[in-house]
Write an enzyme that holds these catalytic residues in place. Sequence first.
Site, short mmCIF file in Angstrom:
data_model
loop_
_atom_site.label_atom_id
_atom_site.label_comp_id
_atom_site.label_asym_id
_atom_site.label_seq_id
_atom_site.Cartn_x
_atom_site.Cartn_y
_atom_site.Cartn_z
N VAL A 20 3.87 -0.66 4.28
CA VAL A 20 2.50 -1.02 4.61
C VAL A 20 1.93 -1.91 3.50
O VAL A 20 2.05 -1.58 2.31
CB VAL A 20 1.64 0.25 4.81
CG1 VAL A 20 0.23 -0.12 5.24
CG2 VAL A 20 2.29 1.16 5.87
N LEU B 51 0.82 -1.21 0.00
CA LEU B 51 0.00 0.00 0.00
C LEU B 51 0.85 1.25 0.00
O LEU B 51 0.46 2.29 -0.52
CB LEU B 51 -0.89 0.02 1.25
CG LEU B 51 -2.10 -0.90 1.22
CD1 LEU B 51 -2.69 -1.03 2.62
CD2 LEU B 51 -3.15 -0.35 0.26
N LYS C 202 1.39 -2.82 8.93
CA LYS C 202 2.57 -1.95 8.86
C LYS C 202 3.76 -2.72 9.43
O LYS C 202 3.77 -3.06 10.62
CB LYS C 202 2.33 -0.65 9.63
CG LYS C 202 3.51 0.32 9.53
CD LYS C 202 3.14 1.72 9.99
CE LYS C 202 4.35 2.64 9.97
NZ LYS C 202 4.02 4.00 10.31
N ASP D 298 4.29 15.62 11.88
CA ASP D 298 4.64 15.41 10.47
C ASP D 298 3.39 15.53 9.60
O ASP D 298 3.08 14.65 8.80
CB ASP D 298 5.31 14.04 10.30
CG ASP D 298 6.12 13.94 9.00
OD1 ASP D 298 6.42 14.98 8.40
OD2 ASP D 298 6.45 12.80 8.61
N GLY E 66 7.01 4.28 3.88
CA GLY E 66 7.40 5.56 4.45
C GLY E 66 8.82 5.47 4.93
O GLY E 66 9.55 4.54 4.59
#
Length: 605
Positions: free
Chosen positions: A54, A46, A77, A171, A49
């Site tokens: 993920v 998906l 995750k 963030d 980061g």
Amino acid sequence: MKAKAEAPPERLTAGEKAKEEEASTAPLPEKCQVGGSPVYIVERKLGKGGFGQVYVGRRASPTTAKSGADANYVALKFEHRSSKGCNYGPPYEWSVYSCSSLGGIAGIPRVHYKGRQGDYYVMVMDMLGPSLWDVWNSQGQVMSQEMVACIAVEALSILEKLHLKGYVHGDVKPENFLLGQANTPNEKRLYLVDLGLATRWRDSVCGTHVEYDQRPDVFRGTVRYASVHAHLGRTASRRDDLESLAYTLLFLLKGRLPWQGYQGDNKGFLVCKKKMATSAELLCRYTPQAFRQFTEAVVNLKFDEEPKYAAYVALFEPLCGSTLSRPILTDTAAKVGQKRGRESLEDETLDLAAPKKKIRLGLPATQWITVYNAHRPMKQRYHYNVANTRVEQHVEKGNDDGLYISSVACCQELWALIMDAGTGFTAQVYELSNQFLPKEWIMEKWEEGYYITAMAGSTNGSSLVVMSKGTPYTQQSYKVSDSFPFKWINKKWKEGFYVTSMSTSHTRWAVVMSRNAGFIDQCVELDFQYPSEGIHRRWDAAGFRITACAATPDQAAFVLSVPRRRPMDETQETLRTSAFPSTHVKDKWAKNLYIAGVAYGRTVS
Ligand SMILES: Nc1ncnc2c1ncn2[C@@H]1O[C@H](COP(=O)(O)OP(=O)(O)OP(=O)(O)O)[C@@H](O)[C@H]1O
């Protein structure tokens, strides 16, 4: 026309990336079961980061549930145990989720299970849809005003609830806002993910606001969307999420922010400088006034000021279109508004007609900055606009009258000298040099037992260095650097040195640190303007007083220290003036306040 795909901005440094590469090549399991969860088959990716990857997890034993802990599809995750977030065990994000029931907030995905499998820490969460960055990119890098206004309203409500739990996200950016899964009732809902950089703004035990600090070498977040305070290493507080939200909204609406495109080692510095130099008016040109009003309000928030969420929502609400056909559901925001009731909403109106004194985005100005300390009556003398050829006569005359140089500064190649009867020095020498700084001469004088007690640099690279005997110092070290050398200062603090002098030459900095400086604590305030809020906070806390200051055409830095022996009268004042403050100084003398520091450079009027 199909838009060119653009990669979202990076958050990691090169070293961290290398480590992540290593972590991400470790094979992921085909099946996953953690913390009492059902077995999931690991399917398509998906997203990825800075910390984790993920994937879709499909239940091995299917159910009919579309959402919740039993859902057929979840987001998994994975964070490798060697990744940056896992240095001391489970990812930091887990602790944020578990200690404050954040997953219960509407707009923050729920975490259903978590645990370790092999080399990976795994978090099982609600599966969501595309990020706002994906949506913006796939729509040709544009987003309608209505959509952005709805995002503003929902994002404000999510952030308010997160803040109410005592956390700052840290963030906020388009990649961290996700829509619900496509073709489900939640596809128009907004969610905020990634609590990996979340920190507390409110202490969990005593409920007080966390203490203010600035560590100019610490940066957390994403350069493009970070608040100016985050760039400058200030402790995160609620205002930072809102400033990042303003930049996020403007990016989505306009497709670009004025500080995109910088490269290289000092990218962060250049981006921050550009953010400071861009007024809300310029940033929000050609957008409805709600954007300017919101941006102006949030960039001027104080460190511990409570944001007026409902008032910000009210700015965007009229731009969201009919409640029946909104591109993003705004019902959680509406609920928050209702619960507050009328009274609290009334306190939350923004005073747009008479904006309070702006602490940012004023007109840049280059000024004299003078610092005054209370002192028992003593002789002090100042000279300014002194050309090289005239320095000697002033110094000699002063010495004859029992005065030594206590501070120096430079404005337009001309020197300012402050001479005092109260320095405690027993001998003094000085050097006018065309170097910034004259290393050979300094080394020679160190050998003779002198220490640097004052210095200044001119824009053309020449300097005036003053060295004295009779100081308490036992060792000294200095550094000249193209950017403010906070890392070096921090290292030297650990070795028992304290900053005792500081100066600039155009954009270069020179910092002198000494052992046995007579201080028990020290901190730095650095900003692209006079850091008024920070200085006041330090003054109010623990007896910090300015003991060194210097400024370049871009930035002003103040070193504040707590002396080992605190003076009876701790009064300290600062003054910023466009001309040398001759008459002011006389007024100060009349009140037993004497010049303790002087610099010429960037402030804001
Ligand atoms: N619950 C979810 N459902 C669907 N996709 C998700 C979910 N959580 C994360 N993603 C996708 O994975 C990407 C990375 O997730 P996340 O931001 O949590 O990871 P990270 O490693 O902490 O990232 P960052 O670099 O932003 O800190 C997101 O941008 C999003 O595209």
